[in-house]
Scaffold this motif. Structure first.
Motif, short mmCIF file in Angstrom:
data_model
loop_
_atom_site.label_atom_id
_atom_site.label_comp_id
_atom_site.label_asym_id
_atom_site.label_seq_id
_atom_site.Cartn_x
_atom_site.Cartn_y
_atom_site.Cartn_z
N LEU A 57 -75.28 -81.79 76.24
CA LEU A 57 -74.42 -82.72 76.97
C LEU A 57 -74.49 -82.38 78.45
O LEU A 57 -73.84 -81.45 78.93
N HIS A 58 -75.32 -83.13 79.18
CA HIS A 58 -75.60 -82.87 80.59
C HIS A 58 -75.92 -84.23 81.23
O HIS A 58 -76.25 -85.18 80.51
N PRO A 59 -75.85 -84.35 82.56
CA PRO A 59 -76.08 -85.67 83.17
C PRO A 59 -77.49 -86.22 83.00
O PRO A 59 -77.72 -87.41 83.24
N VAL A 60 -78.46 -85.37 82.65
CA VAL A 60 -79.83 -85.84 82.41
C VAL A 60 -80.22 -85.50 80.98
O VAL A 60 -79.49 -84.79 80.28
N GLU A 61 -81.34 -86.03 80.53
CA GLU A 61 -81.85 -85.68 79.20
C GLU A 61 -82.00 -84.16 79.13
O GLU A 61 -82.70 -83.56 79.95
N ALA A 62 -81.36 -83.55 78.17
CA ALA A 62 -81.33 -82.09 78.11
C ALA A 62 -81.27 -81.63 76.67
O ALA A 62 -80.76 -82.32 75.79
N PHE A 63 -81.77 -80.41 76.45
CA PHE A 63 -81.82 -79.83 75.11
C PHE A 63 -81.40 -78.37 75.15
O PHE A 63 -81.61 -77.67 76.14
N GLY A 64 -80.81 -77.92 74.05
CA GLY A 64 -80.73 -76.51 73.73
C GLY A 64 -81.76 -76.24 72.65
O GLY A 64 -82.29 -77.17 72.02
N PHE A 65 -82.05 -74.97 72.43
CA PHE A 65 -83.09 -74.62 71.46
C PHE A 65 -82.61 -73.50 70.55
O PHE A 65 -82.09 -72.48 71.01
N ARG A 66 -82.80 -73.71 69.27
CA ARG A 66 -82.55 -72.67 68.27
C ARG A 66 -83.90 -72.07 67.90
O ARG A 66 -84.85 -72.82 67.58
N VAL A 67 -84.00 -70.75 67.96
CA VAL A 67 -85.27 -70.07 67.70
C VAL A 67 -85.09 -69.12 66.52
O VAL A 67 -84.19 -68.27 66.52
N GLU A 68 -85.93 -69.28 65.53
CA GLU A 68 -85.91 -68.40 64.36
C GLU A 68 -87.22 -67.64 64.31
O GLU A 68 -88.30 -68.21 64.56
N GLY A 69 -87.14 -66.35 64.02
CA GLY A 69 -88.36 -65.55 63.96
C GLY A 69 -88.14 -64.26 63.22
O GLY A 69 -87.03 -63.97 62.74
N PRO A 70 -89.18 -63.43 63.12
CA PRO A 70 -89.07 -62.18 62.38
C PRO A 70 -88.24 -61.15 63.13
O PRO A 70 -88.27 -61.08 64.36
N SER A 71 -87.51 -60.35 62.37
CA SER A 71 -86.74 -59.27 62.96
C SER A 71 -87.66 -58.18 63.50
O SER A 71 -88.78 -57.99 63.00
N GLU A 72 -87.20 -57.47 64.52
CA GLU A 72 -87.94 -56.32 65.01
C GLU A 72 -88.01 -55.23 63.95
O GLU A 72 -88.94 -54.42 63.95
N ALA A 73 -87.02 -55.19 63.06
CA ALA A 73 -86.99 -54.16 62.02
C ALA A 73 -87.98 -54.44 60.90
O ALA A 73 -88.57 -53.51 60.33
N GLY A 124 -79.32 -74.00 77.20
CA GLY A 124 -79.66 -74.74 78.41
C GLY A 124 -78.37 -75.04 79.16
O GLY A 124 -77.40 -74.28 79.10
N ASP A 125 -78.34 -76.15 79.88
CA ASP A 125 -77.12 -76.58 80.57
C ASP A 125 -76.42 -77.64 79.73
O ASP A 125 -77.03 -78.67 79.39
N THR A 126 -75.16 -77.41 79.42
CA THR A 126 -74.45 -78.33 78.54
C THR A 126 -72.96 -78.06 78.55
O THR A 126 -72.53 -76.96 78.88
N ASP A 127 -72.19 -79.06 78.20
CA ASP A 127 -70.80 -78.87 77.85
C ASP A 127 -70.73 -78.78 76.32
O ASP A 127 -71.74 -79.01 75.63
N ARG A 128 -69.58 -78.41 75.77
CA ARG A 128 -69.42 -78.39 74.32
C ARG A 128 -69.68 -79.78 73.76
O ARG A 128 -69.22 -80.79 74.30
N CYS A 129 -70.40 -79.84 72.66
CA CYS A 129 -70.65 -81.10 71.96
C CYS A 129 -71.06 -80.76 70.54
O CYS A 129 -71.49 -79.64 70.25
N PRO A 130 -70.96 -81.72 69.60
CA PRO A 130 -71.25 -81.42 68.20
C PRO A 130 -72.67 -80.91 67.97
O PRO A 130 -72.88 -80.03 67.11
N THR A 137 -66.33 -82.73 83.50
CA THR A 137 -66.71 -82.57 82.10
C THR A 137 -68.09 -83.18 81.87
O THR A 137 -68.62 -83.91 82.70
N GLY A 138 -68.68 -82.85 80.73
CA GLY A 138 -69.98 -83.40 80.39
C GLY A 138 -71.11 -82.81 81.19
O GLY A 138 -72.17 -83.43 81.32
N MET A 139 -70.93 -81.59 81.69
CA MET A 139 -71.94 -81.00 82.56
C MET A 139 -72.21 -79.53 82.23
O MET A 139 -73.34 -79.15 81.93
N HIS A 140 -71.17 -78.70 82.29
CA HIS A 140 -71.31 -77.27 82.06
C HIS A 140 -70.14 -76.76 81.22
O HIS A 140 -69.08 -77.39 81.16
#
Length: 265
Positions: free
Chosen positions: A147-163, A175-181, A207-210
């Motif tokens: 949720l940001h004034p421009v097209e924006a994404f957050g990213f979830r990254v899954e990978g192997p543990s260091e252990a 990324g840059d966002t306000d709370r959203c579902p 609101t709708g920014m950070h």
């Protein structure tokens, strides 16, 4: 999986850090079957290219991921283009560049080039699609709308543990966002939540920014995140204030990002 902060200052580079840029690395088998390190950089804000050289050779990157096209998150793509096209050892070839639909024209605008410049020898542009995972070696990167004034994404990254390469771990970068579902869904159950907290309660009322530190803390608490790392804090804000806001609502492990900091998951 390892997360390293290349730069974390909000909205601009700061006296102690480049702007937003984060390196995610993990061990996994390459095409020849031999185990190697895969490296992905998320965002390339002002100053990030220079600081990246302390942590990884940009020639060894497997992907670049851009959350949105504000300059403080993507302007050093110009430097990456120069590094890859004009490297003294010869052109390095294209690297995957995942981001918003307007990333290529935005890069042209920053670089001052015309529509004939496609950067085809430096980047393979791929538009992020909400919920559609992208595989980079052992890393699964899934975009979520922000949720940001421009097209924006957050990213979830899954990978192997260091252990253990058989154990899977997760991190999420807002990324840059306000709370959203959608950001709530992205953060659900992650081992580490890297959350922007550019605003301060009662000071910044837009609101709708950070997010503020408190809203980032609420996000982490709601998601059941194992660790919360606050980032994108501007030079004019004392990180202690932001941490205090988050600590009022999140009781887990909490810290503020600093340049060069790293975590093993």
């Amino acid at each position: 999986m390892r997360l390293t902060v290349i730069g974390c200052t909000g909205s601009m580079s700061g006296p102690d850090s480049a702007a937003s840029s984060y390196l995610v690395q993990a061990q996994g088998p390459g095409r020849d079957g031999a185990v190697r390190t895969f490296s992905v950089v998320m965002d390339l804000g002002p100053g990030a290219m220079g600081q990246m050289l302390h942590h990884v050779d940009p020639a060894d990157l497997d992907a670049v991921v851009i959350s949105h096209c504000h300059a403080d998150h993507m302007v050093d793509l110009v430097g990456m283009h120069v590094y890859r096209r004009w490297n003294p050892s010869g052109p390095l070839g294209p690297v995957l560049c995942l981001g918003p639909s307007d990333l290529l024209p935005r890069l042209r605008g920053v670089d001052g080039t015309g529509e004939g410049e496609a950067y085809g020898t430096e980047f393979v542009f791929q538009t992020a699609v909400p919920g559609l995972p992208v595989q980079v070696g052992p890393l699964t990167i899934t975009p979520f709308p922000a949720l940001h004034p421009v097209e924006a994404f957050g990213f979830r990254v899954e990978g192997p543990s260091e252990a253990s390469m058989q154990q899977r771990v997760t991190l999420a970068y807002t990324g840059d966002t306000d709370r959203c579902p959608s950001v709530d869904a992205m953060a659900e159950g992650v081992d580490l939540l890297l959350a922007e907290a550019a605003f301060v309660e009662h000071r910044d009322t837009a609101t709708g920014m950070h997010m503020t530190g408190r809203r980032a803390g609420e996000l982490a608490a709601h998601a059941g995140a194992g660790r919360l790392v606050l980032t994108h804090i501007q030079p004019w804000t004392d990180p202690a204030v932001t941490l205090q806001e988050a600590a009022a609502v999140f009781t887990g492990t909490l810290e503020a990002a600093t340049a060069g900091a790293w975590w093993q998951l």
